[in-house]
Motif scaffolding. Structure first.
Motif, PDB file in Angstrom:
ATOM      1  N   GLU A 198       7.293   1.460  11.511  1.00 52.90           N
ATOM      2  CA  GLU A 198       8.077   1.329  12.742  1.00 52.90           C
ATOM      3  C   GLU A 198       7.352   1.963  13.921  1.00 52.90           C
ATOM      4  O   GLU A 198       7.531   1.553  15.078  1.00 52.90           O
ATOM      5  N   LEU A 199       6.510   2.976  13.660  1.00 51.69           N
ATOM      6  CA  LEU A 199       5.754   3.596  14.742  1.00 51.69           C
ATOM      7  C   LEU A 199       4.748   2.606  15.331  1.00 51.69           C
ATOM      8  O   LEU A 199       4.565   2.531  16.549  1.00 51.69           O
ATOM      9  N   ALA A 200       4.098   1.830  14.465  1.00 53.93           N
ATOM     10  CA  ALA A 200       3.151   0.821  14.954  1.00 53.93           C
ATOM     11  C   ALA A 200       3.878  -0.271  15.724  1.00 53.93           C
ATOM     12  O   ALA A 200       3.417  -0.734  16.773  1.00 53.93           O
ATOM     13  N   LEU A 201       5.033  -0.685  15.223  1.00 53.28           N
ATOM     14  CA  LEU A 201       5.789  -1.737  15.893  1.00 53.28           C
ATOM     15  C   LEU A 201       6.329  -1.265  17.237  1.00 53.28           C
ATOM     16  O   LEU A 201       6.414  -2.036  18.192  1.00 53.28           O
ATOM     17  N   ASP A 202       6.690   0.008  17.344  1.00 53.15           N
ATOM     18  CA  ASP A 202       7.146   0.542  18.622  1.00 53.15           C
ATOM     19  C   ASP A 202       6.033   0.486  19.668  1.00 53.15           C
ATOM     20  O   ASP A 202       6.275   0.174  20.846  1.00 53.15           O
TER      21      ASP A 202
ATOM     22  N   ILE B   9      -2.084   3.270  11.229  1.00 52.72           N
ATOM     23  CA  ILE B   9      -0.853   2.699  10.674  1.00 52.72           C
ATOM     24  C   ILE B   9      -0.540   3.383   9.354  1.00 52.72           C
ATOM     25  O   ILE B   9      -1.339   3.334   8.411  1.00 52.72           O
ATOM     26  N   ASP B  10       0.591   4.024   9.293  1.00 52.42           N
ATOM     27  CA  ASP B  10       1.072   4.660   8.069  1.00 52.42           C
ATOM     28  C   ASP B  10       1.956   3.650   7.344  1.00 52.42           C
ATOM     29  O   ASP B  10       3.002   3.252   7.866  1.00 52.42           O
TER      30      ASP B  10
ATOM     31  N   ILE C  82      -9.064  -2.714   2.767  1.00 51.20           N
ATOM     32  CA  ILE C  82      -7.925  -3.143   3.587  1.00 51.20           C
ATOM     33  C   ILE C  82      -7.057  -1.943   3.953  1.00 51.20           C
ATOM     34  O   ILE C  82      -6.626  -1.800   5.107  1.00 51.20           O
ATOM     35  N   TYR C  83      -6.811  -1.086   2.981  1.00 51.41           N
ATOM     36  CA  TYR C  83      -6.035   0.128   3.260  1.00 51.41           C
ATOM     37  C   TYR C  83      -6.736   0.963   4.335  1.00 51.41           C
ATOM     38  O   TYR C  83      -6.096   1.520   5.234  1.00 51.41           O
TER      39      TYR C  83
ATOM     40  N   PHE D  67       0.803  -1.220   0.000  1.00 48.44           N
ATOM     41  CA  PHE D  67       0.000   0.000   0.000  1.00 48.44           C
ATOM     42  C   PHE D  67       0.842   1.279   0.000  1.00 48.44           C
ATOM     43  O   PHE D  67       0.316   2.357   0.250  1.00 48.44           O
ATOM     44  N   ASP D  68       2.109   1.139  -0.283  1.00 46.95           N
ATOM     45  CA  ASP D  68       2.958   2.329  -0.380  1.00 46.95           C
ATOM     46  C   ASP D  68       2.447   3.220  -1.517  1.00 46.95           C
ATOM     47  O   ASP D  68       2.273   2.762  -2.647  1.00 46.95           O
TER      48      ASP D  68
END
Length: 375
Positions: A309-313, A303-304, A294-295, A268-269
């Motif tokens: 990485e922000l979501a994973l943090d 989630i961007d 889904i997007y 989805f980039d």
């Protein structure tokens, strides 16, 4: 057979030891007892039914069924030879009655729906090579597509079966956007009992294997593809159910999450630009609509795709967020696989789609990459 096509499309409730087949078949009271046992094995379903406007309606309805002898015998053989499939039918029947009762369907319609639920996937039992190993995902799509008609034919051969039951079985894999099968019906062509059975079948396939939070995420994701008042009824019924046994994910599980989410985010980039490109190709609406859905789920959870990485943090410090993100990733994976199968179904050799195969194949490869598939 909603999740019988894909990583969990043929996942049913755990079945008890297969009953011996008795030539006389199953009595209605025996079927009701089996349904109650199936309910007791599934805490989420038991809690959902406790919140029903008619918690015992499914049991009374099953007891009241006057099954013609051929159907009684067929169900007895199904229970003995394909217990997982039989258990799936029981779970679907319970969910279907929950929906019909909550939406205030007439008693006659509830009876017709229960009968449809008990036989909706009976056609799969005739696919012996696949049924023996329990993996319908490897079946040729033309055989999978035929199973609603096979079950409907079984019911239609019994004169006392209501036509509404037959139509519901025929339509339990149709979808409002026209992406379902076998007839690709849409919107007004779908009958109310068929719409409810479609939701009950899909929910009954995933409910035995997902916690309430994951089910709520799944319902949010699939809501546009089903009758929305029925989906909303399930959401209200599942809201606030908490089961014991949650644990913090291990490092290896977090690594898997990172890899899966990374592949999905890559798909989805720059999605808005991708979408315009796909629309210019005149792809069928359902492809773009499903990807948009889904997007939208990713965006709804903040989630961007360009900054996962922000979501994973956030996962590392919040167990509930971890569980929700894991459930979301699993649902997106299933939805991508489901879209791949529908693309394959509608681009079969007999299809008259236009000649943008290279672009379509490129999209398919990206979908496969997002699911972590190789080759």
């Amino acid at each position: 057979m909603s999740q019988s096509e894909g990583h969990s499309r043929r996942m049913h409730a755990g079945a008890p030891a297969a009953p011996r087949f008795v030539g006389a078949g199953l009595r209605s009271d025996e079927i009701a007892d089996h349904a109650q046992l199936a309910l007791q094995r599934l805490p989420t379903l038991a809690t959902l039914m406790a919140r029903s406007v008619d918690p015992l309606g499914y049991r009374h309805g099953l007891q009241a069924l006057a099954l013609p002898q051929p159907l009684s015998r067929r169900l007895g053989r199904l229970a003995a030879e394909h217990p997982d499939l039989y258990q799936h039918h029981l779970v679907v029947a319970i969910v279907a009655d929950f929906l019909a009762a909550g939406l205030q369907f007439a008693d006659t319609d509830r009876q017709a729906l229960l009968l449809a639920a008990l036989f909706h996937d009976a056609g799969l039992a005739d696919l012996d090579a696949m049924a023996q190993v329990g993996d319908y995902s490897k079946a040729p799509l033309n055989l999978i597509d035929a199973h609603p008609a096979m079950a409907a034919r079984l019911l239609r051969d019994c004169p006392d079966v209501p036509e509404a039951t037959v139509i519901a079985v025929l339509q339990h894999h149709e979808r409002p956007d026209g992406s379902g099968y076998p007839s690709r019906l849409a919107h007004d062509a779908l009958q109310p009992l068929g719409q409810l059975l479609a939701i009950a079948e899909a929910a009954g396939s995933v409910l035995p294997h997902r916690r309430p939070l994951a089910l709520l995420i799944w319902l949010r994701l699939v809501r546009p593809g089903f009758r929305t008042d029925a989906i909303d009824l399930l959401v209200r019924g599942l809201h606030g159910i908490v089961l014991p046994g949650y644990s913090r994910p291990s490092e290896s599980r977090l690594l898997i999450l990172s890899e899966q989410l990374g592949g999905q985010a890559a798909l989805f980039d720059d999605w808005l630009a991708q979408r315009e490109h796909l629309r210019a190709l005149a792809l069928p609406d359902f492809v773009i609509e499903r990807l948009d859905r889904i997007y939208g789920m990713l965006a709804q959870l903040g989630i961007d795709p360009q900054r996962i990485e922000l979501a994973l943090d956030s996962v590392a410090d919040d167990e509930l967020v971890t569980q929700e993100l894991l459930a979301l990733v699993q649902e997106i994976d299933w939805q991508l696989g489901d879209l791949l199968r529908d693309i394959e179904r509608q681009t079969s050799p007999q299809s008259n789609w236009p000649g943008w195969r290279l672009e379509l194949e490129a999209l398919v490869q990206r979908l496969r990459a997002a699911r972590g598939e190789r080759g």
